[in-house]
Design a protein around this motif. Structure first.
Motif, PDB file in Angstrom:
ATOM      1  N   ASP A   6       0.534  -1.179   0.113  1.00 37.31           N
ATOM      2  CA  ASP A   6      -0.450   0.245   0.116  1.00 37.31           C
ATOM      3  C   ASP A   6       1.025   1.599   0.076  1.00 37.31           C
ATOM      4  N   ILE A   7       1.952   1.182  -0.807  1.00 38.12           N
ATOM      5  CA  ILE A   7       2.571   2.267  -1.286  1.00 38.12           C
ATOM      6  C   ILE A   7       2.099   3.623  -0.944  1.00 38.12           C
ATOM      7  N   ILE A   8       1.092   4.068  -1.494  1.00 36.59           N
ATOM      8  CA  ILE A   8       0.473   5.225  -1.773  1.00 36.59           C
ATOM      9  C   ILE A   8      -0.236   5.429  -3.010  1.00 36.59           C
ATOM     10  N   THR A   9      -1.928   6.087  -2.067  1.00 32.68           N
ATOM     11  CA  THR A   9      -2.763   6.194  -2.837  1.00 32.68           C
ATOM     12  C   THR A   9      -2.784   7.117  -4.144  1.00 32.68           C
ATOM     13  N   ASN A  10      -4.511   7.333  -4.750  1.00 27.62           N
ATOM     14  CA  ASN A  10      -4.692   7.995  -5.356  1.00 27.62           C
ATOM     15  C   ASN A  10      -4.660   9.023  -5.046  1.00 27.62           C
ATOM     16  N   ALA A  11      -5.261   8.689  -3.897  1.00 23.61           N
ATOM     17  CA  ALA A  11      -5.897  10.577  -3.553  1.00 23.61           C
ATOM     18  C   ALA A  11      -4.820  10.477  -2.742  1.00 23.61           C
ATOM     19  N   GLU A  12      -4.002  10.620  -1.519  1.00 23.12           N
ATOM     20  CA  GLU A  12      -2.504  11.070  -1.280  1.00 23.12           C
ATOM     21  C   GLU A  12      -1.726  11.425  -2.329  1.00 23.12           C
ATOM     22  N   VAL A  13      -1.109  10.741  -3.561  1.00 25.15           N
ATOM     23  CA  VAL A  13      -0.595  11.556  -4.803  1.00 25.15           C
ATOM     24  C   VAL A  13      -1.931  12.909  -5.341  1.00 25.15           C
ATOM     25  N   ARG A  14      -3.083  12.790  -5.145  1.00 22.77           N
ATOM     26  CA  ARG A  14      -3.659  14.090  -5.381  1.00 22.77           C
ATOM     27  C   ARG A  14      -3.590  15.156  -4.213  1.00 22.77           C
ATOM     28  N   LEU A  15      -3.380  14.943  -3.103  1.00 25.02           N
ATOM     29  CA  LEU A  15      -3.157  16.211  -1.841  1.00 25.02           C
ATOM     30  C   LEU A  15      -1.509  16.324  -1.555  1.00 25.02           C
ATOM     31  N   SER A  16      -0.546  15.431  -2.259  1.00 27.95           N
ATOM     32  CA  SER A  16       0.347  15.585  -1.700  1.00 27.95           C
ATOM     33  C   SER A  16       1.140  15.865  -2.549  1.00 27.95           C
ATOM     34  N   SER A  17       2.532  16.850  -2.499  1.00 31.20           N
ATOM     35  CA  SER A  17       3.296  17.595  -3.469  1.00 31.20           C
ATOM     36  C   SER A  17       4.475  16.688  -3.485  1.00 31.20           C
ATOM     37  N   THR A  18       5.395  16.839  -3.972  1.00 31.24           N
ATOM     38  CA  THR A  18       6.180  15.606  -4.831  1.00 31.24           C
ATOM     39  C   THR A  18       6.937  15.433  -3.504  1.00 31.24           C
ATOM     40  N   GLU A  19       7.309  16.824  -2.778  1.00 33.67           N
ATOM     41  CA  GLU A  19       8.341  16.524  -2.010  1.00 33.67           C
ATOM     42  C   GLU A  19       7.628  14.947  -0.853  1.00 33.67           C
ATOM     43  N   GLN A  20       6.628  14.880  -0.775  1.00 32.37           N
ATOM     44  CA  GLN A  20       6.139  13.870   0.407  1.00 32.37           C
ATOM     45  C   GLN A  20       5.798  12.954   0.261  1.00 32.37           C
ATOM     46  N   MET A  91      12.419  13.340 -26.484  1.00 32.68           N
ATOM     47  CA  MET A  91      11.281  13.671 -26.253  1.00 32.68           C
ATOM     48  C   MET A  91      11.620  13.353 -24.534  1.00 32.68           C
ATOM     49  N   ARG A  92      10.693  13.699 -23.706  1.00 30.08           N
ATOM     50  CA  ARG A  92      10.463  14.255 -22.048  1.00 30.08           C
ATOM     51  C   ARG A  92       9.603  13.246 -21.963  1.00 30.08           C
ATOM     52  N   ALA A  93       9.969  12.822 -20.470  1.00 34.41           N
ATOM     53  CA  ALA A  93       8.723  11.563 -20.200  1.00 34.41           C
ATOM     54  C   ALA A  93       8.588  12.577 -18.846  1.00 34.41           C
ATOM     55  N   ILE A  94       7.235  12.779 -18.404  1.00 31.09           N
ATOM     56  CA  ILE A  94       7.347  13.409 -17.448  1.00 31.09           C
ATOM     57  C   ILE A  94       6.226  12.345 -16.423  1.00 31.09           C
ATOM     58  N   PRO A  95       6.657  11.868 -15.345  1.00 29.37           N
ATOM     59  CA  PRO A  95       5.474  10.468 -14.552  1.00 29.37           C
ATOM     60  C   PRO A  95       4.681  11.106 -13.874  1.00 29.37           C
ATOM     61  N   ASP A  96       3.966   9.642 -14.233  1.00 29.82           N
ATOM     62  CA  ASP A  96       1.997   9.989 -14.233  1.00 29.82           C
ATOM     63  C   ASP A  96       2.176   9.765 -12.392  1.00 29.82           C
ATOM     64  N   LEU A  97       2.354  10.732 -11.562  1.00 26.61           N
ATOM     65  CA  LEU A  97       2.675   9.718  -9.893  1.00 26.61           C
ATOM     66  C   LEU A  97       1.161   8.780  -9.569  1.00 26.61           C
ATOM     67  N   SER A  98      -0.101   9.005 -10.086  1.00 28.97           N
ATOM     68  CA  SER A  98      -1.689   8.272  -9.647  1.00 28.97           C
ATOM     69  C   SER A  98      -0.382   6.928 -10.310  1.00 28.97           C
ATOM     70  N   THR A  99       0.321   6.723 -10.750  1.00 30.00           N
ATOM     71  CA  THR A  99       0.341   4.436 -11.405  1.00 30.00           C
ATOM     72  C   THR A  99       1.486   4.090 -10.794  1.00 30.00           C
ATOM     73  N   LEU A 113       4.069   4.436 -14.529  1.00 27.81           N
ATOM     74  CA  LEU A 113       3.960   5.688 -16.015  1.00 27.81           C
ATOM     75  C   LEU A 113       4.488   6.543 -16.401  1.00 27.81           C
ATOM     76  N   VAL A 114       4.703   6.826 -17.462  1.00 29.19           N
ATOM     77  CA  VAL A 114       4.709   8.587 -17.509  1.00 29.19           C
ATOM     78  C   VAL A 114       4.146   8.447 -19.274  1.00 29.19           C
ATOM     79  N   ASP A 115       3.935  10.240 -19.633  1.00 23.81           N
ATOM     80  CA  ASP A 115       3.201  10.958 -20.257  1.00 23.81           C
ATOM     81  C   ASP A 115       4.707  11.992 -21.008  1.00 23.81           C
ATOM     82  N   LEU A 116       4.652  11.031 -22.440  1.00 18.75           N
ATOM     83  CA  LEU A 116       5.690  11.865 -23.357  1.00 18.75           C
ATOM     84  C   LEU A 116       4.765  13.281 -23.892  1.00 18.75           C
TER      85      LEU A 116
END
Length: 450
Positions: A6-20, A91-99, A113-116
Motif C-alpha cells: 500500500d505504498i501510496i494511494t491515488n488520493a494521497e497523490v492528489r493531496l500531496s506535494s512531490t516532496e511528500q 522527447m521528455r517523459a513526465i511521471p504520472d504519479l497516480s500510477t 508510467l509516464v506521459d511523453l
C-alpha cells in the motif's frame, strides 16, 4: 519485498506535494523508480532512476530518444514521422504519479508510467497512451460519455529445452483446469499475487486450450487506467516468468498445432450519472440504440481496425475458420465465433466484446481505434444489420489490413495523420523485412526437390 504494497494511494497523490510523495517512498524503503512507457508495438521502454533524482524528473522530465517509439522489434531504427534528417531528437517523459506501484519481483523498486512530451512541452501525438487519452477526451467533450474497458489476455509459457524454447506443458485441452498437474511451478498464483501488488485488478487465472497456454482476466475501468493495467500486466507476466526461468509470449500463433492467443476487449460507455448507456431494459434484447450504433460502427470499420487488432505477420495465422476466432465482420449474442460478441449480462454489465484482437496487440492502440470506430457509428447513426446477416471477410494478411486502413478515410481522419503515418511506416518496414526472410517452411518445401 521490503516495500509495503500500500505504498501510496491515488488520493494521497492528489493531496500531496512531490516532496511528500518522495518522502513517503523513502519511508517505505524505495531506492529506485522504474519509468515505463509503451512504444508503437506495445513493448515497454523505460529507465531505472535512483530515488534521489526522481523529484527533479517529476518537474523537468527524463530525456528519451523520440524515434524509440517507432523502432523495429529487431532493433532497426526508424526515424519518427515528419522528422527526416534531424538526427534522433529527444522527447521528455513526465511521471504520472497516480500510477506509482510496487514492483514485487524487484527489490526496493517502484514503477511509474509516464506521459511523453516534445521539447516544446506538447504531448507526443504518436505516443499510444496519449492517443488513447485524446480518444477519451473526444467522447467526454462530444458525447459527455466515459468509455469503460476490460482486457482479457491469453499467452503461452515456454521453458528451455535441448533444442531451444518448448512449451511449459504439453498437456493440451486442459482449459479451466488449475493446480500443479497443469502448472507445476504454481505460476498462476504468483501472477495473481504480483497483479495484486501492482494494483492491476486481476480477477481470475486459468489454463487455456493449448499446451502451456494460460488466460488471465482483469476488472473493468475507465479507458486509460484500464489500458495502463493491461500494459503493465503484459510486462508483469513476462518478468515473473523470467524470474522463474521461463519465457512468456503473447505472440498470436506461436505453434502450428496449438490454438492461438487472443486479446479480447470488453467495452461499454457510461454517462455523467454513472449509467451504462449500452443498457435499455425496454428493448427486447436489453441493448440500447446507442449500443447498436456503436456495434455497427465497429463492424463497418472492422477491415481497417484489423491492422491494429492483428498487428503482426503472424497474427493472421490465428484468424482462420473453426478456431474460435472471427474471420468476418459479424456479431452475435453470446457467440464466441463472431467478431463482436454480446455477453449475456445486462444492466450495469451490458457490454460488447471485440474478439479479433491478437495477444501481441498494443492495449492502448486497440482500445483507442475500437472506440473511434464505435464513435463514428454513434455520430453517423449507422444501422446494425440483423444478427443472422453474414458479414464480409476480414483481411487475411497484414498487407491487406493496411490497405483497408488507408482506404477507410473516415477512420483515418478520426485516428489522425500522425498516428496513421507512424503506425503504417513501422508495419510496412516489418512486412518488407519478412518478405526478404527465408523461412523454415520454404527450406522444407523446396530445398530437396527443386
Amino acid at each position: 519485498m521490503s516495500i509495503s504494497a500500500d505504498i501510496i494511494t491515488n488520493a494521497e497523490v492528489r493531496l500531496s506535494s512531490t516532496e511528500q510523495i518522495v518522502k513517503k517512498l523513502e519511508e517505505k524503503g524505495t531506492k529506485y523508480v522504474r519509468l515505463l512507457y509503451s512504444d508503437i508495438h506495445g513493448y515497454p521502454r523505460g529507465k531505472d532512476i535512483p530515488l534521489d533524482f526522481f523529484k527533479s524528473i517529476t518537474e523537468e522530465g527524463q530525456a528519451f530518444c523520440y524515434s524509440n517509439l517507432v523502432d523495429g522489434l529487431d532493433g532497426s531504427p526508424l526515424n519518427a514521422p515528419g522528422m527526416p534528417n534531424r538526427g534522433y531528437p529527444d522527447m521528455r517523459a513526465i511521471p504520472d504519479l497516480s500510477t506509482l506501484a510496487v514492483i514485487p519481483w524487484e527489490k526496493d523498486t517502484v514503477q511509474c508510467l509516464v506521459d511523453l512530451v516534445d521539447n516544446n512541452g506538447k504531448p507526443v501525438d504518436i505516443s499510444p497512451r496519449e492517443f488513447l487519452k485524446r480518444t477519451t477526451t473526444l467522447f467526454n467533450d462530444s458525447l459527455r460519455l466515459t468509455p469503460v474497458l476490460a482486457h482479457e489476455l491469453e499467452f503461452y509459457l515456454l521453458q528451455k529445452g535441448k533444442a531451444g524454447w518448448k512449451r511449459y506443458s504439453d498437456q493440451a485441452g486442459m482449459i479451466y483446469t488449475v493446480g500443479y498437474r497443469t502448472d507445476e511451478l504454481g505460476l498462476m498464483q504468483k501472477f495473481l499475487e504480483a497483479g495484486k501488488v501492482l494494483n492491476l485488478g486481476v480477477t481470475a487465472a486459468n489454463r487455456e486450450h493449448g499446451g502451456g497456454q494460460f488466460e488471465v482476466n482483469m476488472i473493468h475501468g475507465k479507458a486509460v487506467s484500464s489500458a495502463d493495467r493491461a500494459f503493465s500486466f503484459k510486462n508483469m507476466i513476462k518478468e515473473v516468468a523470467a524470474c522463474n526461468g521461463l519465457l512468456a509470449t503473447f505472440m498470436g500463433k506461436p505453434f502450428n498445432n496449438q490454438p492461438g492467443s487472443g486479446f479480447h476487449l470488453h467495452l461499454s460507455l457510461m454517462n455523467q450519472q454513472g449509467k451504462n448507456v449500452f443498457s435499455d431494459s425496454s428493448a427486447a434484447d436489453g441493448l440500447s440504440e446507442m449500443a447498436k450504433h456503436f456495434i455497427a460502427g465497429v463492424l463497418h470499420h472492422a477491415p481497417a481496425l484489423t491492422a491494429f487488432l492483428a498487428p503482426t505477420i503472424n497474427a493472421y495465422k490465428r484468424l482462420i475458420p473453426n478456431n474460435i476466432a472471427p474471420v468476418s465482420t459479424d456479431w452475435g449474442y453470446d457467440d464466441r465465433n463472431v467478431l463482436v460478441r454480446i455477453p449475456p449480462e445486462r444492466g450495469l454489465g451490458s457490454r460488447i466484446e471485440i474478439r479479433a484482437g491478437d495477444g501481441a496487440a498494443n492495449p492502448y492502440l486497440i482500445s483507442a481505434v475500437c472506440l473511434l470506430a464505435g464513435y463514428d457509428g454513434i455520430i453517423r447513426k449507422i444501422e446494425l444489420q440483423p444478427v443472422e446477416v453474414k458479414g464480409n471477410s476480414l483481411p487475411r494478411t497484414l498487407t491487406e489490413s493496411l490497405q483497408e486502413l488507408y482506404a477507410d478515410k473516415a477512420l483515418c481522419e478520426l485516428i489522425g495523420n500522425s498516428m496513421i503515418t507512424a503506425y503504417s511506416a513501422v508495419k510496412t518496414a516489418e512486412i518488407e523485412r519478412y518478405q526478404q526472410y527465408v523461412t523454415d517452411w520454404e527450406l522444407k518445401e523446396y530445398v530437396q526437390h527443386l
